[in-house]
Design a protein around this motif. Structure first.
Motif, mmCIF file in Angstrom:
data_model
loop_
_atom_site.group_PDB
_atom_site.id
_atom_site.type_symbol
_atom_site.label_atom_id
_atom_site.label_comp_id
_atom_site.label_asym_id
_atom_site.label_seq_id
_atom_site.Cartn_x
_atom_site.Cartn_y
_atom_site.Cartn_z
ATOM 1 N N HIS A 48 0.700 -1.306 -0.048
ATOM 2 C CA HIS A 48 0.027 -0.258 -0.125
ATOM 3 C C HIS A 48 0.923 1.214 0.185
ATOM 4 C CE1 HIS A 48 -2.839 2.491 1.253
ATOM 5 N NE2 HIS A 48 -2.455 3.231 2.182
ATOM 6 N N ASN A 49 2.150 1.405 0.495
ATOM 7 C CA ASN A 49 2.778 2.416 0.955
ATOM 8 C C ASN A 49 3.860 3.135 -0.089
ATOM 9 O OD1 ASN A 49 1.718 2.214 3.052
ATOM 10 N ND2 ASN A 49 3.892 2.385 4.474
ATOM 11 N N ALA A 50 4.160 1.547 -0.848
ATOM 12 C CA ALA A 50 4.864 1.693 -1.976
ATOM 13 C C ALA A 50 3.992 2.098 -3.246
ATOM 14 C CB ALA A 50 4.930 0.388 -2.447
ATOM 15 N N PRO A 237 -2.650 -6.361 -6.266
ATOM 16 C CA PRO A 237 -2.166 -6.933 -7.871
ATOM 17 C C PRO A 237 -1.686 -5.035 -8.564
ATOM 18 C CG PRO A 237 -4.636 -7.629 -7.231
ATOM 19 C CD PRO A 237 -4.299 -6.473 -6.457
ATOM 20 N N LEU A 238 -2.148 -4.196 -8.160
ATOM 21 C CA LEU A 238 -1.427 -3.275 -8.877
ATOM 22 C C LEU A 238 -0.391 -2.754 -8.448
ATOM 23 C CD1 LEU A 238 -1.463 -0.030 -11.278
ATOM 24 C CD2 LEU A 238 -1.898 0.650 -8.327
ATOM 25 N N PHE A 239 0.488 -2.593 -7.694
ATOM 26 C CA PHE A 239 1.540 -3.367 -6.480
ATOM 27 C C PHE A 239 2.680 -4.103 -7.267
ATOM 28 C CE2 PHE A 239 5.065 -5.315 -3.737
ATOM 29 C CZ PHE A 239 5.579 -4.644 -3.237
ATOM 30 N N LEU A 240 2.220 -5.704 -7.458
ATOM 31 C CA LEU A 240 2.660 -6.695 -8.360
ATOM 32 C C LEU A 240 3.024 -6.093 -9.784
ATOM 33 C CD1 LEU A 240 1.311 -9.504 -6.646
ATOM 34 C CD2 LEU A 240 3.307 -8.683 -6.215
ATOM 35 N N LEU A 241 1.379 -5.763 -10.190
ATOM 36 C CA LEU A 241 1.771 -5.351 -11.968
ATOM 37 C C LEU A 241 3.373 -3.923 -11.775
ATOM 38 C CD1 LEU A 241 0.858 -4.654 -14.811
ATOM 39 C CD2 LEU A 241 -0.477 -3.024 -13.751
ATOM 40 N N ARG A 242 2.938 -3.083 -10.755
ATOM 41 C CA ARG A 242 4.582 -2.147 -10.820
ATOM 42 C C ARG A 242 5.789 -2.952 -10.937
ATOM 43 N NH1 ARG A 242 0.468 2.409 -7.258
ATOM 44 N NH2 ARG A 242 0.640 2.985 -10.152
ATOM 45 N N VAL A 243 6.056 -3.731 -9.536
ATOM 46 C CA VAL A 243 6.968 -5.037 -9.499
ATOM 47 C C VAL A 243 7.206 -5.855 -11.289
ATOM 48 C CG1 VAL A 243 8.393 -6.568 -8.648
ATOM 49 C CG2 VAL A 243 6.641 -4.517 -7.571
ATOM 50 N N MET A 244 6.547 -5.707 -11.277
ATOM 51 C CA MET A 244 7.042 -6.972 -13.049
ATOM 52 C C MET A 244 7.081 -5.700 -14.088
ATOM 53 S SD MET A 244 4.171 -9.619 -13.312
ATOM 54 C CE MET A 244 2.787 -8.574 -12.850
ATOM 55 N N ARG A 245 6.673 -4.476 -14.510
ATOM 56 C CA ARG A 245 6.996 -3.527 -15.033
ATOM 57 C C ARG A 245 8.990 -3.379 -15.053
ATOM 58 N NH1 ARG A 245 1.588 -0.151 -14.891
ATOM 59 N NH2 ARG A 245 0.237 -0.942 -16.840
ATOM 60 N N ALA A 246 8.804 -3.152 -13.498
ATOM 61 C CA ALA A 246 9.804 -2.786 -13.936
ATOM 62 C C ALA A 246 11.183 -3.865 -13.478
ATOM 63 C CB ALA A 246 10.389 -2.594 -11.786
ATOM 64 N N LYS A 247 11.143 -5.111 -13.297
ATOM 65 C CA LYS A 247 11.388 -6.486 -13.535
ATOM 66 C C LYS A 247 12.138 -6.115 -15.170
ATOM 67 C CE LYS A 247 13.666 -10.402 -13.107
ATOM 68 N NZ LYS A 247 15.473 -10.318 -11.888
ATOM 69 N N LEU A 248 10.514 -5.468 -15.469
ATOM 70 C CA LEU A 248 10.644 -6.273 -17.273
ATOM 71 C C LEU A 248 11.583 -4.916 -18.023
ATOM 72 C CD1 LEU A 248 7.133 -7.219 -18.558
ATOM 73 C CD2 LEU A 248 9.205 -8.442 -18.461
ATOM 74 N N LYS A 249 11.935 -3.715 -17.236
ATOM 75 C CA LYS A 249 12.663 -2.684 -17.440
ATOM 76 C C LYS A 249 14.531 -3.074 -17.171
ATOM 77 C CE LYS A 249 9.403 1.208 -17.330
ATOM 78 N NZ LYS A 249 8.661 1.943 -16.753
ATOM 79 N N GLY A 250 14.498 -4.091 -16.753
ATOM 80 C CA GLY A 250 15.819 -4.359 -16.521
ATOM 81 C C GLY A 250 16.144 -4.059 -14.833
ATOM 82 N N GLY A 251 15.377 -3.402 -14.324
ATOM 83 C CA GLY A 251 16.577 -2.992 -12.998
ATOM 84 C C GLY A 251 16.228 -3.371 -11.627
#
Length: 254
Positions: A48-50, A237-251
């Motif tokens: 939530h905080n993230a 789910p929104l948090f996990l989506l944001r994490v997956m996007r960060a992962k896909l960007k290679g960061g």
């Protein structure tokens, strides 16, 4: 030197630096700062905080001035995805603060700000019974007005607690702490969310088996569906989506 700037191991989760320490080492690191009177602001990062930090630049910038500890299963999953390992411990505030009070054998002054008047009073009484060597004082409930802040800050200067617990909800508590609190007011200030409600028994905590299975969020949702449905049903789910996007960007979550 601020505790938030000390050389502690950290992992970045969606742009927020989160301390990665085992339980005992985290308790000891905080105790050391109390002993050495080193001012710091402390809070926790969960899903939530993230999400809030992603949506509010002001909140995200405020968190950069805090020592941030990991809270919950969501940030563990994020750490595994982004850094290859879960956090060494779930340092959630509901368990961490009582453990800290019990671990510190020297008498401390503990101040409380937040929650409803009856709740903060009962929480103070229970903290006092939990660790009777410490002096626990209610500074204010959480329903003060802006014009009350000078009086609250003056009371803090006079009392100067070793530990100040601020329970006003995210992000209000962090914004208040970041804007108003300095080394003149306390040694360590913690943004503790619903801790007073749990401690006072105003909100029941999940059974131990549910906590161990990491489903405490689901228990809380069942207790307060109207207030928490968006945070968990949409937010997780929104948090996990944001994490997956960060992962896909290679960061690494920067």
């Amino acid at each position: 030197m601020s505790l938030a700037r000390l050389d502690l191991p950290r992992r970045t989760i969606l742009g927020v630096q989160v301390v990665a320490l085992p339980w005992a080492e985290a308790i000891e690191a905080v105790r050391e700062r109390i002993v050495n009177d080193r001012f710091a602001l402390v809070t926790w990062l969960n899903a939530h905080n993230a999400n809030l930090a992603q949506e509010s630049a002001e909140f995200r910038e405020a968190l950069n001035r805090f020592l941030v500890l990991p809270d919950g299963f969501g940030v563990d999953i994020a750490s595994k995805m982004l850094h290859g390992a879960r956090f060494p411990a779930n340092l959630n505030g509901t368990d961490f603060i009582p453990a800290l009070l019990k671990a510190e054998i020297s008498p401390m002054r503990v101040g409380l700000i937040g929650a409803r008047p009856g709740v903060v009073k009962e929480a103070a009484a229970r903290f006092g019974r939990m660790a009777p060597r410490h002096e626990v004082r209610v500074i204010s409930d959480g329903f003060f007005r802006p014009e009350d802040e000078p009086r609250i800050l003056q009371d803090l200067e006079q009392y100067h607690p070793h530990i100040l617990l601020v329970a006003m909800g995210v992000p209000r508590q962090e914004m208040f702490m970041g804007r108003r609190l300095t080394a003149e007011h306390c040694t360590l200030a913690f943004g503790v969310g619903a801790l007073f409600d749990f401690t006072a028994g105003a909100v029941p905590r999940a059974p131990l088996i549910v906590q161990k299975l990491r489903f405490e969020w689901l228990y809380r949702l069942a207790q307060e569906p109207r207030r928490l449905w968006y945070r968990y049903i949409v937010g997780n789910p929104l948090f996990l989506l944001r994490v997956m996007r960060a992962k896909l960007k290679g960061g690494k979550g920067e």
